[in-house]
Every structure is written in C-alpha cells, then in structure tokens.
Design a protein around this motif. Structure first.
Motif, PDB file in Angstrom:
ATOM      1  N   THR A  45      -6.157  -2.085   4.638  1.00 53.13           N
ATOM      2  CA  THR A  45      -5.636  -1.238   3.831  1.00 53.13           C
ATOM      3  C   THR A  45      -6.844  -0.116   3.545  1.00 53.13           C
ATOM      4  O   THR A  45      -6.307   1.159   3.552  1.00 53.13           O
ATOM      5  CB  THR A  45      -5.643  -2.184   2.256  1.00 53.13           C
ATOM      6  OG1 THR A  45      -4.719  -3.239   2.318  1.00 53.13           O
ATOM      7  CG2 THR A  45      -5.334  -0.910   1.181  1.00 53.13           C
ATOM      8  N   LEU A 100       0.922  -1.594  -0.072  1.00 47.59           N
ATOM      9  CA  LEU A 100      -0.093   0.361   0.142  1.00 47.59           C
ATOM     10  C   LEU A 100       0.823   1.483   0.122  1.00 47.59           C
ATOM     11  O   LEU A 100       1.710   1.587   1.064  1.00 47.59           O
ATOM     12  CB  LEU A 100      -1.037   0.202   1.170  1.00 47.59           C
ATOM     13  CG  LEU A 100      -1.935   1.578   1.349  1.00 47.59           C
ATOM     14  CD1 LEU A 100      -2.648   1.484   0.567  1.00 47.59           C
ATOM     15  CD2 LEU A 100      -2.483   0.894   2.926  1.00 47.59           C
ATOM     16  N   ALA A 114      -5.978   3.718   4.615  1.00 48.40           N
ATOM     17  CA  ALA A 114      -5.620   4.760   3.239  1.00 48.40           C
ATOM     18  C   ALA A 114      -6.772   6.158   3.737  1.00 48.40           C
ATOM     19  O   ALA A 114      -5.957   6.938   3.600  1.00 48.40           O
ATOM     20  CB  ALA A 114      -6.304   4.233   2.172  1.00 48.40           C
TER      21      ALA A 114
END
Length: 168
Positions: free
Chosen positions: A139, A10, A143
C-alpha cells in the motif's frame, strides 16, 4: 483445514486505464514487495499476461527460500484479474484484484483467500502478521508510485516492519 481471508482497499488518484498496465506487468511486483522477502520473478520476460498464464517467483519467508508458481485464473482488463498459487507456501492462495472507478481515481481492491500450511496455529503465530505487513508495505509503495505529488514519502510503519517482522 480452515480458510482465512484478507481484504484491503486503496484509492489511487489515477484512472484505471493507467493503473491496470502496471499490475499487468509481473516484474512490477518486485517494486511493491517488501525487500525482506527478496522477491524475484523467475519467468523470463517479456511475458504476456492472460488467462492461464503461469508465472514463477522466488521469495524468502523467514529466511527460507521458497519457489512460488501462480496461474492467472481470470483476466479481465482493466477491471480485474485473479491469480492462484499452484506451488508455494500455502495450501490455498486465491488473490482477486479489482479496479473500480471512484472519485476521479481508482479503487484498488485486494481480496485474498488463503490456507497456510500448519493451519490456524501457523496463521496465528506467523502468517497473518506476515500477510498484513506485506500488504501494508505494498500500500505504501503504490501510494508513493501513483500519488499526484511524486515527491518521496517515508513511512515509519514500513521502515519498522523488517525489525518487527524479524522479532516474531
């Protein structure tokens, strides 16, 4: 018993020196772990993370409460750290976290080697899907927490995971 591997990357628009302290605080795992696991850090805080630090957690896997103890096997801020399960749902859990400068931000790499109890059949029936769903949620949360625009995001995939998870 067969060993499996899970790898994900990521990119986040923040410098490594800003991101690493977030991961160095074990209680932040509660913010990036799916709610259906009812994840809780049991080790009293504040705790200093370092090589050989022990951290105790409680989770629920398919409704079953499980105590999980990890040891920080390697600690190299702000570049990487490794946690290994000493007690928990796997016969092996070796999780390497790597943080690399990339394109003005940080590439966060998770590399997990694991062996589920019950072997390949349990991995195929439950475990691999669970691991993929947990890291997909993680993830999305990372984010959301670290993107440049702090406005909340909605993830249909993350919201549908508990239903899909429960259906298995």
């Amino acid at each position: 018993m067969k060993e499996f591997r899970f790898h994900t990357e990521l990119w986040l628009p923040r410098p490594r020196d800003e991101l690493f302290p977030f991961f160095a605080e074990a209680r932040n795992l509660e913010a990036i772990t799916p709610p259906w696991l009812k994840f809780e850090v049991l080790t009293p805080g504040p705790m200093a993370i370092h090589a050989d630090a022990l951290i105790d957690y409680r989770i629920r896997v398919h409704g079953i409460p499980i105590y999980w103890r990890t040891r920080i096997a390697e600690w190299n801020p702000p570049h990487r750290f490794v946690d290994v399960q000493l007690r928990g749902p796997y016969t092996l859990w070796h999780h390497t976290h790597i943080f690399e400068d990339k394109d003005g931000g940080t590439l966060c790499v998770d590399d997990v080697r694991y062996r589920p109890r019950g072997g390949a059949l349990m991995n195929w029936l439950f475990v691999r899907c669970d691991v993929e769903n947990i890291f997909a949620y993680r993830t999305e949360r990372l984010a959301q927490i670290f993107r440049e625009d702090p406005a909340p995001i909605k993830s249909p995939k993350a919201e549908s995971m508990p239903k899909a998870h429960a259906a298995r």
